[in-house]
Design a protein around this motif. Structure first.
Motif, PDB file in Angstrom:
ATOM      1  N   TYR A   9       0.887  -1.161   0.000  1.00  0.00           N
ATOM      2  CA  TYR A   9       0.000   0.000   0.000  1.00  0.00           C
ATOM      3  C   TYR A   9       0.922   1.207   0.000  1.00  0.00           C
ATOM      4  O   TYR A   9       1.737   1.368   0.919  1.00  0.00           O
ATOM      5  CB  TYR A   9      -0.908  -0.015   1.235  1.00  0.00           C
ATOM      6  CG  TYR A   9      -1.729  -1.290   1.311  1.00  0.00           C
ATOM      7  CD1 TYR A   9      -2.959  -1.387   0.652  1.00  0.00           C
ATOM      8  CD2 TYR A   9      -1.255  -2.408   1.993  1.00  0.00           C
ATOM      9  CE1 TYR A   9      -3.695  -2.570   0.689  1.00  0.00           C
ATOM     10  CE2 TYR A   9      -1.975  -3.593   2.035  1.00  0.00           C
ATOM     11  CZ  TYR A   9      -3.197  -3.661   1.377  1.00  0.00           C
ATOM     12  OH  TYR A   9      -3.918  -4.834   1.412  1.00  0.00           O
ATOM     13  N   ILE A  36      -2.620   4.546  -2.506  1.00  0.00           N
ATOM     14  CA  ILE A  36      -3.482   5.248  -1.547  1.00  0.00           C
ATOM     15  C   ILE A  36      -3.460   6.739  -1.892  1.00  0.00           C
ATOM     16  O   ILE A  36      -2.389   7.345  -1.968  1.00  0.00           O
ATOM     17  CB  ILE A  36      -2.976   5.025  -0.096  1.00  0.00           C
ATOM     18  CG1 ILE A  36      -2.889   3.523   0.232  1.00  0.00           C
ATOM     19  CG2 ILE A  36      -3.852   5.771   0.907  1.00  0.00           C
ATOM     20  CD1 ILE A  36      -4.191   2.757   0.164  1.00  0.00           C
ATOM     21  N   TYR A  46      -8.685   1.039   4.853  1.00  0.00           N
ATOM     22  CA  TYR A  46      -7.231   1.235   4.970  1.00  0.00           C
ATOM     23  C   TYR A  46      -6.826   1.450   6.425  1.00  0.00           C
ATOM     24  O   TYR A  46      -5.745   1.023   6.846  1.00  0.00           O
ATOM     25  CB  TYR A  46      -6.735   2.389   4.069  1.00  0.00           C
ATOM     26  CG  TYR A  46      -5.211   2.407   4.072  1.00  0.00           C
ATOM     27  CD1 TYR A  46      -4.499   1.311   3.588  1.00  0.00           C
ATOM     28  CD2 TYR A  46      -4.499   3.458   4.635  1.00  0.00           C
ATOM     29  CE1 TYR A  46      -3.106   1.270   3.637  1.00  0.00           C
ATOM     30  CE2 TYR A  46      -3.100   3.426   4.687  1.00  0.00           C
ATOM     31  CZ  TYR A  46      -2.411   2.329   4.184  1.00  0.00           C
ATOM     32  OH  TYR A  46      -1.038   2.270   4.247  1.00  0.00           O
TER      33      TYR A  46
END
Ligand code: GSH
Length: 236
Positions: A9, A36, A46
């Motif tokens: 991520y 992200i 998240y």
């Protein structure tokens, strides 16, 4: 060691997340990435991955690892390579201590001046910060770096080490952001850096590595940094 499924991520404009990209590429590990959007509040899913809401986060099989230095160290430990000697190998613990000291020096002595330059609101302030940056490199970093008779990377290595994994994204900024289209360092920084030849050789060799520059976009990263600084200034 074979690896489980890895998901990173990330955001390509973030120097901390960039560290994880370098570590994964240098370790020869395949991974999926999830970008992200840092311009919006983090979505609940998240925050379950990383309650701090920061990038990077690494999903390694069933496990989540956060904080860029910890992610990079974890990958280097889980997949031993040229990045870091085993702590029980001959001189391995000492080399690890040397790398840790070097990285600590970079972030405690040099990086604050880099940030001061990026935050500067006048040319004079930016010039003073660039001057202080080069002075700090001269005072604290130059003698820790290899001379031209050795390999260009930390400890005279011919291949990247964890020292470059952790500093490479910050070196890209120092070497790139003096240009008129970015402007976060003073235009005379490249000339000033000629006075620290070990640093310059090391930094140039580092940013030339594909593992370091494959996600890099200088202008887009500078624009993202400017937007972030403008937002922070508004919040004051
Ligand atoms: N100490 C953290 C710092 C990570 C960090 O600050 N990431 C920034 C992007 S560069 C972030 O996620 N910021 C959240 C936001 O902008 O909302 C690490 O090394 O992983």
């Amino acid at each position: 060691m074979s690896a489980p499924k890895i998901t990173l991520y990330t955001n390509h404009r973030c120097p901390w997340a960039h560290r994880a990209h370098i570590a994964l590429k240098e370790s020869g590990l395949d991974y999926e990435e999830v970008i992200i959007d840092l311009t919006k509040p983090r979505e609940p899913w998240y925050l379950e991955v990383n309650p701090r809401g920061l990038v990077p986060s690494l999903r390694y099989g069933e496990d989540i690892i956060t904080e860029s230095a910890i992610v990079a160290q974890f990958l280097a430990d889980a997949h031993p390579s040229h990045l870091l000697p085993a702590s029980n190998s001959k001189d391995g613990a000492l080399q690890r201590a040397r790398i840790a000291f070097f990285v600590d020096t970079f972030f405690s002595k040099v990086q604050p001046h880099s940030m001061a330059s990026q935050r500067a609101s006048t040319d004079a302030e930016r010039k003073a910060a660039s001057e202080a940056l080069v002075q700090a490199i001269q005072d604290d970093l130059e003698t820790l770096l290899p001379d031209e008779l050795q390999g260009p990377f930390f400890g005279g290595s011919d291949r990247l080490t964890l020292a470059e994994v952790l500093t490479g994204s910050f070196l890209l900024r120092i070497l790139s952001w003096h240009t008129p289209d970015t402007g976060l360092f003073s235009a005379d920084l490249p000339e000033r850096l000629q006075t620290v030849p070990r640093f310059l050789r090391w930094a140039k060799a580092t940013v030339e590595q594909e593992s370091v520059n494959y996600i890099w976009d200088s202008k887009a990263s500078a624009d993202a940094m400017k937007a972030k600084l403008a937002k922070l200034a508004q919040q004051k």
